[in-house]
Design an enzyme around this catalytic site. Structure first.
Site, mmCIF file in Angstrom:
data_model
loop_
_atom_site.group_PDB
_atom_site.id
_atom_site.type_symbol
_atom_site.label_atom_id
_atom_site.label_comp_id
_atom_site.label_asym_id
_atom_site.label_seq_id
_atom_site.Cartn_x
_atom_site.Cartn_y
_atom_site.Cartn_z
ATOM 1 N N ILE A 37 0.841 -1.210 0.000
ATOM 2 C CA ILE A 37 0.000 0.000 0.000
ATOM 3 C C ILE A 37 0.873 1.257 0.000
ATOM 4 O O ILE A 37 0.588 2.231 -0.713
ATOM 5 C CB ILE A 37 -0.944 0.005 1.216
ATOM 6 N N LYS A 80 12.539 0.011 6.011
ATOM 7 C CA LYS A 80 13.627 -0.891 6.431
ATOM 8 C C LYS A 80 13.977 -1.898 5.339
ATOM 9 O O LYS A 80 15.020 -2.546 5.390
ATOM 10 C CB LYS A 80 13.169 -1.634 7.693
ATOM 11 N N LEU A 81 13.074 -2.043 4.375
ATOM 12 C CA LEU A 81 13.214 -3.076 3.333
ATOM 13 C C LEU A 81 13.280 -4.463 3.973
ATOM 14 O O LEU A 81 14.274 -5.176 3.841
ATOM 15 C CB LEU A 81 14.419 -2.816 2.421
ATOM 16 N N THR A 139 -6.079 -0.643 10.362
ATOM 17 C CA THR A 139 -6.838 -1.728 9.751
ATOM 18 C C THR A 139 -8.193 -1.935 10.422
ATOM 19 O O THR A 139 -8.362 -1.620 11.607
ATOM 20 C CB THR A 139 -6.014 -3.028 9.861
ATOM 21 N N ASP A 140 -9.123 -2.526 9.678
ATOM 22 C CA ASP A 140 -10.422 -2.859 10.270
ATOM 23 C C ASP A 140 -10.324 -4.028 11.250
ATOM 24 O O ASP A 140 -11.248 -4.292 12.019
ATOM 25 C CB ASP A 140 -11.459 -3.180 9.173
ATOM 26 N N GLU A 141 -9.171 -4.747 11.217
ATOM 27 C CA GLU A 141 -9.052 -5.925 12.089
ATOM 28 C C GLU A 141 -9.039 -5.563 13.565
ATOM 29 O O GLU A 141 -9.256 -6.427 14.417
ATOM 30 C CB GLU A 141 -7.800 -6.745 11.715
ATOM 31 N N TYR A 183 -1.310 -9.735 15.262
ATOM 32 C CA TYR A 183 -1.226 -8.588 14.337
ATOM 33 C C TYR A 183 -2.243 -7.516 14.707
ATOM 34 O O TYR A 183 -1.900 -6.344 14.890
ATOM 35 C CB TYR A 183 -1.457 -9.050 12.885
ATOM 36 N N LYS A 229 -1.786 -3.624 16.070
ATOM 37 C CA LYS A 229 -2.312 -2.437 15.372
ATOM 38 C C LYS A 229 -3.268 -1.671 16.288
ATOM 39 O O LYS A 229 -3.277 -0.437 16.305
ATOM 40 C CB LYS A 229 -3.027 -2.831 14.071
#
Ligand code: NAD
Ligand code: DAU
Length: 350
Positions: free
Chosen positions: A16, A38-39, A134-136, A159, A163
């Site tokens: 994103i 950070k890759l 996020t919606d989570e 996760y 968040k």
């Protein structure tokens, strides 16, 4: 407050983030865009090949978990705004190793907030910290209902817990220190440059290579899919128009049961690859369900639609076909990101 000039976009080499960077670099030549990443396995500068030579774009390799590095960056650069996307983003990886999610998603976010708090002191009126979430964080829905901006937080995976925690910290810096913050909570994105650990690009890659397409449980979990460029446009609109401290939900009003989505994708792949109808669907393989698998997500984005006049632009079947085209046309990209450690990760999951 506007026009702001110098933007720090974190996680800009990811899925994103690369779309947000591209949108801001191209839409606002007067803005200076600094992409900090950070890759990690998910960060890929090839996602930004088309903007890397633009005069208003710059890349900085850095790790948001390093507080001293963040402070030094804020001291050296007089950022006007932060759009924060850097995160560990994959639920299955968070089940395997939660700590990395606490470090980047919680500590990393707090490091950025602390740097903004310290180096923007006395100038909060002319700065903005935009947190992409996020919606989570809202947990799981049953058969009916939708998440609104006032739905209580109820995260289930490591996760989503990380968040949710980061969202709370961002709000607390507004309420406690007066930092100008804005948060958006978005549903599942899909589109180009999506890392093939996530359902849609993983399925495209596997179908292309005649490999099994793993569907968790009975495939009855529901996700609300949004084209990634519509998410980037929503971030643009919210960044520029939201009032300080506000939250916006972003979603596609586009709910799909996983198995229905995979069947649709199989039909599109058969057509694009010139295979007889029904060939790809034979690859569908039901596998052990994800632990704590949220049944259903659905976003009510009425506030965003009514207050800021944003609506999704792309119908899902069209978006999915476009996405398949992108992956088939970008074979090298797909080969690159599925080489090296990808196979080792894949073997631990399936
Ligand atoms: P992604 O995994 O594709 O990209 C994450 C990027 O962050 C990568 O470029 C990675 O290198 C970078 N990163 C990770 N740890 C870092 C660290 N410690 N320091 C600096 N950079 C680091 O993720 P994505 O899917 O593009 O998600 C971006 C953001 O949007 C995340 O905050 C995620 O929670 C949120 N989000 C994602 C979705 C979705 O459907 N993918 C939906 C809603 C919200
Ligand atoms: O809702 C927003 C979230 O969407 C983002 O915050 C996350 O960063 C992003 O990864 C995404 O999370 P999901 O867990 O919903 O996405 P994923 O693509 O991993 O899974 C989508 C659905 O498909 C979910 O119900 C699990 C299922 N699934 C996933 C994979 C990888 C399968 O059935 N098979 C698979 O192989």
């Amino acid at each position: 407050k506007y026009p702001m000039k110098k933007f720090l976009i974190t996680g800009g080499a990811g899925f994103i983030g690369s779309h947000v960077v591209r949108r801001f670099v191209n839409t606002y030549p007067e803005y200076e865009i600094v992409n900090l990443d950070k890759l990690t396995y998910a960060g890929n500068l090839a996602n930004l090949k088309d903007v890397e030579d633009k005069p208003n774009y710059r890349f900085v390799k850095a790790d948001i978990t390093d507080a001293a590095e963040m402070n030094a960056l804020f001291e050296a650069e007089d950022f006007d705004a932060v759009i924060h996307l850097a995160a560990e983003s994959h639920v299955d990886r968070s089940i395997a190793d939660p700590t990395a999610f606490v470090m980047t998603n919680v500590i990393g976010t707090v490091n950025l907030l602390n740097a903004a708090r310290a180096y923007w002191k006395g100038k909060y009126d002319s700065k903005r910290f935009y947190h992409v979430s996020t919606d989570e964080v809202y947990g799981a829905l049953g058969e009916t209902g939708m998440f609104t901006e006032t739905t209580a937080y109820d995260p289930h995976s490591p996760y989503s817990a990380s968040k949710a925690s980061s969202d709370h910290f961002v709000r607390s810096y507004h309420d406690t220190y007066g930092l100008d913050v804005v948060i958006s909570n978005c549903s599942n994105n899909y589109g180009s440059h999506h890392f093939p650990e996530k359902l849609i690009p993983l399925a495209i890659n596997n179908i292309k290579n005649n490999q099994p397409v793993p569907v968790y449980g009975k495939g009855e979990n529901v996700r609300d899919w949004l084209w990634v460029e519509d998410h980037a446009r929503a971030i643009d609109v919210i960044f520029h128009k939201a009032k300080t401290g506000e939250t916006y939900n972003i979603g596609g009003h586009n709910e799909w049961k996983n198995i229905d989505l995979i069947n649709l994708l199989c039909r599109i792949m058969d057509e694009k690859l010139g295979r007889p109808a029904g060939t790809s669907a034979q690859l569908i393989t039901y596998v052990t369900d994800r632990a704590g698998h949220d049944l259903r997500y659905a976003i009510d984005s009425t506030k965003l639609q009514q207050k800021l006049d944003w609506v999704p632009s792309l119908q899902f079947e069209e978006g999915l076909a476009k996405t398949v085209d992108w992956f088939l046309e970008n074979e090298e990209w797909l080969k690159d990101v599925t080489s090296g450690n990808y196979q080792a990760y894949y073997d631990t999951q399936y």
